[in-house]
Each structure stands twice: as C-alpha cells, then as structure tokens.
Enzyme design. Structure first.
Site, PDB file in Angstrom:
ATOM      1  N   ASP A  39       7.657  91.445  62.804  1.00 46.26           N
ATOM      2  CA  ASP A  39       7.529  91.585  64.248  1.00 46.26           C
ATOM      3  C   ASP A  39       6.043  91.499  64.591  1.00 46.26           C
ATOM      4  O   ASP A  39       5.218  92.089  63.908  1.00 46.26           O
ATOM      5  CB  ASP A  39       8.118  92.915  64.728  1.00 46.26           C
ATOM      6  CG  ASP A  39       8.496  92.824  66.197  1.00 46.26           C
ATOM      7  OD1 ASP A  39       9.345  91.970  66.536  1.00 46.26           O
ATOM      8  OD2 ASP A  39       7.915  93.565  67.021  1.00 46.26           O
ATOM      9  N   SER A  40       5.740  90.730  65.623  1.00 43.37           N
ATOM     10  CA  SER A  40       4.343  90.505  65.981  1.00 43.37           C
ATOM     11  C   SER A  40       4.106  90.867  67.429  1.00 43.37           C
ATOM     12  O   SER A  40       5.032  90.867  68.250  1.00 43.37           O
ATOM     13  CB  SER A  40       3.981  89.032  65.780  1.00 43.37           C
ATOM     14  OG  SER A  40       4.125  88.678  64.427  1.00 43.37           O
ATOM     15  N   THR A  99      14.656  85.060  61.276  1.00 39.87           N
ATOM     16  CA  THR A  99      13.916  85.030  62.545  1.00 39.87           C
ATOM     17  C   THR A  99      14.517  83.957  63.435  1.00 39.87           C
ATOM     18  O   THR A  99      15.042  82.961  62.938  1.00 39.87           O
ATOM     19  CB  THR A  99      12.407  84.734  62.322  1.00 39.87           C
ATOM     20  OG1 THR A  99      11.759  84.644  63.595  1.00 39.87           O
ATOM     21  CG2 THR A  99      12.158  83.440  61.582  1.00 39.87           C
ATOM     22  N   SER A 100      14.389  84.155  64.731  1.00 45.01           N
ATOM     23  CA  SER A 100      14.830  83.128  65.675  1.00 45.01           C
ATOM     24  C   SER A 100      13.705  82.131  65.956  1.00 45.01           C
ATOM     25  O   SER A 100      13.905  81.135  66.631  1.00 45.01           O
ATOM     26  CB  SER A 100      15.249  83.794  66.990  1.00 45.01           C
ATOM     27  OG  SER A 100      14.114  84.459  67.563  1.00 45.01           O
ATOM     28  N   ASN A 101      12.503  82.442  65.448  1.00 41.82           N
ATOM     29  CA  ASN A 101      11.300  81.723  65.862  1.00 41.82           C
ATOM     30  C   ASN A 101      10.876  80.699  64.795  1.00 41.82           C
ATOM     31  O   ASN A 101      10.406  81.063  63.724  1.00 41.82           O
ATOM     32  CB  ASN A 101      10.195  82.772  66.088  1.00 41.82           C
ATOM     33  CG  ASN A 101       8.940  82.189  66.671  1.00 41.82           C
ATOM     34  OD1 ASN A 101       8.527  81.104  66.299  1.00 41.82           O
ATOM     35  ND2 ASN A 101       8.325  82.933  67.573  1.00 41.82           N
ATOM     36  N   GLY A 123       3.856  80.213  71.221  1.00 39.36           N
ATOM     37  CA  GLY A 123       3.627  81.505  71.871  1.00 39.36           C
ATOM     38  C   GLY A 123       2.252  81.629  72.519  1.00 39.36           C
ATOM     39  O   GLY A 123       1.865  80.812  73.371  1.00 39.36           O
ATOM     40  N   LYS A 153       7.138  80.864  63.527  1.00 39.60           N
ATOM     41  CA  LYS A 153       6.930  81.912  62.528  1.00 39.60           C
ATOM     42  C   LYS A 153       7.423  81.450  61.168  1.00 39.60           C
ATOM     43  O   LYS A 153       6.756  81.604  60.161  1.00 39.60           O
ATOM     44  CB  LYS A 153       7.798  83.135  62.883  1.00 39.60           C
ATOM     45  CG  LYS A 153       7.195  84.145  63.752  1.00 39.60           C
ATOM     46  CD  LYS A 153       8.185  85.328  63.750  1.00 39.60           C
ATOM     47  CE  LYS A 153       7.838  86.338  64.777  1.00 39.60           C
ATOM     48  NZ  LYS A 153       8.742  87.487  64.751  1.00 39.60           N
ATOM     49  N   HIS A 157      -3.219  87.072  61.518  1.00 40.55           N
ATOM     50  CA  HIS A 157      -2.475  88.330  61.427  1.00 40.55           C
ATOM     51  C   HIS A 157      -1.249  88.180  60.531  1.00 40.55           C
ATOM     52  O   HIS A 157      -0.971  88.995  59.671  1.00 40.55           O
ATOM     53  CB  HIS A 157      -2.054  88.750  62.847  1.00 40.55           C
ATOM     54  CG  HIS A 157      -1.433  87.614  63.630  1.00 40.55           C
ATOM     55  ND1 HIS A 157      -0.119  87.574  63.920  1.00 40.55           N
ATOM     56  CD2 HIS A 157      -1.948  86.453  64.121  1.00 40.55           C
ATOM     57  CE1 HIS A 157       0.141  86.435  64.572  1.00 40.55           C
ATOM     58  NE2 HIS A 157      -0.948  85.758  64.707  1.00 40.55           N
TER      59      HIS A 157
HETATM   60  P1  ITT Z   1      12.064  87.103  65.962  1.00 39.65           P
HETATM   61  O1  ITT Z   1      13.425  86.464  66.002  1.00 39.65           O
HETATM   62  O2  ITT Z   1      11.430  87.020  64.601  1.00 39.65           O
HETATM   63  O3  ITT Z   1      12.014  88.488  66.541  1.00 39.65           O
HETATM   64  P2  ITT Z   1      10.339  86.483  68.234  1.00 39.65           P
HETATM   65  O4  ITT Z   1       9.763  85.189  68.757  1.00 39.65           O
HETATM   66  O5  ITT Z   1      11.184  87.291  69.167  1.00 39.65           O
HETATM   67  O6  ITT Z   1      11.129  86.141  66.880  1.00 39.65           O
HETATM   68  P3  ITT Z   1       8.314  88.586  67.999  1.00 39.65           P
HETATM   69  O7  ITT Z   1       9.057  89.534  68.854  1.00 39.65           O
HETATM   70  O8  ITT Z   1       7.745  89.079  66.723  1.00 39.65           O
HETATM   71  O9  ITT Z   1       9.183  87.330  67.612  1.00 39.65           O
HETATM   72  O10 ITT Z   1       7.120  87.893  68.765  1.00 39.65           O
HETATM   73  C1  ITT Z   1       6.577  88.372  69.933  1.00 39.65           C
HETATM   74  C2  ITT Z   1       6.075  87.240  70.758  1.00 39.65           C
HETATM   75  O11 ITT Z   1       4.794  86.858  70.276  1.00 39.65           O
HETATM   76  C3  ITT Z   1       6.949  85.986  70.752  1.00 39.65           C
HETATM   77  O12 ITT Z   1       6.970  85.465  72.066  1.00 39.65           O
HETATM   78  C4  ITT Z   1       6.225  85.038  69.830  1.00 39.65           C
HETATM   79  O13 ITT Z   1       6.402  83.696  70.207  1.00 39.65           O
HETATM   80  C5  ITT Z   1       4.782  85.470  69.992  1.00 39.65           C
HETATM   81  N1  ITT Z   1       4.061  85.303  68.748  1.00 39.65           N
HETATM   82  C6  ITT Z   1       4.357  85.883  67.560  1.00 39.65           C
HETATM   83  N2  ITT Z   1       3.507  85.460  66.620  1.00 39.65           N
HETATM   84  C7  ITT Z   1       2.652  84.602  67.214  1.00 39.65           C
HETATM   85  C8  ITT Z   1       1.581  83.814  66.769  1.00 39.65           C
HETATM   86  O14 ITT Z   1       1.203  83.796  65.510  1.00 39.65           O
HETATM   87  N3  ITT Z   1       0.946  83.039  67.657  1.00 39.65           N
HETATM   88  C9  ITT Z   1       1.317  83.045  68.951  1.00 39.65           C
HETATM   89  N4  ITT Z   1       2.326  83.728  69.453  1.00 39.65           N
HETATM   90  C10 ITT Z   1       3.008  84.510  68.597  1.00 39.65           C
END
Ligand code: ITT
Length: 202
Positions: A66-67, A9-11, A141, A14, A168
């Site tokens: 993916d969220s 993941t880039s996050n 996020g 997460k 979630h």
């Molecule tokens: P990946 O590299 O894993 O795809 P990402 O940040 O692009 O990282 P997602 O597309 O799954 O991940 O996330 C969609 C958005 O929702 C992204 O801006 C996240 O920061 C945010 N997000 C995901 N999970 C969250 C959480 O638990 N609380 C708040 N924001 C969340």
C-alpha cells in the site's frame, strides 16, 4: 531456492515495477489482478495487514503493498487516502492547494508478504517536492507531479529503471526481499488498532 511470488494488486504500474525489481533478483513473479478490500485506516501498515488477511488461503508466497503520497502543506493529505483522492479529485486540486505554500512531499510504501501463517513487512520512503504542473509521460498516479529530492525531473520524466533506483517502492520491496532471502524471522505483527485520531497519518 528460487522464490515464486504472486503479487496481488489492481494496479498495473505497481505490478510492473515490482516485477522488474524481483525478477532482477532471480524471483519468479506472477500477477493476480484483484482489488482487495481496504479498511479506513490510519496507517499504511494497517492497510497492508488487512490486504494480507483478505487474500485468503493461498499457496506459496503472496505479496501486497500500500502506498501513499503525503503532502507537507496539507498535513500529510492525501496519505492513506491517496487512491480515493486521485480517483475523485485528480491531480489539479492538489497543485492548486500547494500554490504559494511549502511544496515538500513524501512518497511511502509498505510492502507485505505472506507464506502460510507467516508474514513480513517493510517500509520505504522517498522525500521530494510537488511540481508546479504535471510533467512527463512515464509512470502512473502521482508520478507527473512528484520531484524526488536532489533531482529536477518528475517521476513522470524518469524511466521505470531510473525511478526504481531510489523509489519508495523499490526501497520497501528490496528490504522485504532481503529479509526473505536471508530466511529472517517474520516481524511481529503490529497490534490491531481500531481507532480514529486527529494526529497526522503516516
Ligand atoms: P492496490 O490494488 O494495490 O491497492 P491502488 O492503486 O489502489 O492498488 P494504493 O492504494 O497503494 O494502490 O495507491 C494509492 C494511490 O497512489 C493510487 O492512486 C496509486 O495510483 C498511487 N500511487 C501508488 N504508488 C505510486 C507511485 O509509485 N507513483 C505514483 N503514484 C502512485
């Protein structure tokens, strides 16, 4: 046998949450900080399968997820477009658009794990509402604007341990971990879909 998994993941937010959840079950957790290509898809499941495809040949267990943040008054937007919406708009427009309207929202995560050619997925979600303004300094996020059902504080006002009790992400990750630990058969892969429709996205 202890399971060793690499989370792609880039996050960072997460990864930290997933690491806490799996380490507490005795797993060893590594981070591969990469942005995997994401297709424009209708569902989180499709995105997860695309991410698992994109990981490429990997040794051992590989986990992606993916969220999305699905806002009732916006027919589920930003949903599968959450990362793009947050990057381009930020939180303020969302808060403006729900002003004076229903405030319900759902956070969803689909997590996927791969080992060789086998893959497993699991889904977790939590219902709640959109706060009237951002609150709290924890998390990342959408956390400052989401109030999980039954509480008054936003995720931004909860520690990661508190968030992890019902989030979630913890629901999806724990469901996945249980499947793997039980040695369960992988779920059949959903048929590939390549169409765009007007129905609400999940
Ligand atoms: P990946 O590299 O894993 O795809 P990402 O940040 O692009 O990282 P997602 O597309 O799954 O991940 O996330 C969609 C958005 O929702 C992204 O801006 C996240 O920061 C945010 N997000 C995901 N999970 C969250 C959480 O638990 N609380 C708040 N924001 C969340």
């Amino acid at each position: 046998m202890p399971i060793e998994v690499t989370v792609v993941t880039s996050n960072r937010g997460k990864f930290v949450e997933i690491q806490e959840m799996l380490q507490s079950r005795g797993w060893t957790v590594h981070w591969s900080r990469r942005t995997l290509p994401e297709p424009q898809a209708d569902t989180l499941e499709e995105v997860v399968h695309a991410k698992l495809d994109a990981v490429g040949p990997a040794r051992g267990w590989v986990l992606v997820e993916d969220s999305g943040f699905f806002v009732g008054a916006l027919n589920g937007f930003p949903g599968v477009y959450s990362a793009y919406a947050l990057r381009t708009l930020g939180l303020r427009p969302l808060l403006r658009w729900v002003r004076g309207r229903r405030r319900d929202a759902v956070f969803r995560t689909v997590a996927g794990i791969r080992h060789g050619n086998l893959r497993w997925t699991a889904r977790g979600e939590v219902a709640g509402s959109v706060a009237s303004s951002p609150r709290g300094r924890h998390g990342f996020g959408f956390d400052p604007i989401f109030i999980p059902q039954g509480g008054r504080r936003t995720y931004g006002q909860l520690t990661s341990a508190e968030k992890g009790r019902t989030s979630h992400r913890s629901r999806a990750i724990l469901a996945l971990a249980r499947q793997i630990e039980k040695g369960g058969a992988p779920a059949p892969r959903a048929p590939a879909r390549n169409r765009r429709t007007a129905r609400p996205r999940k």
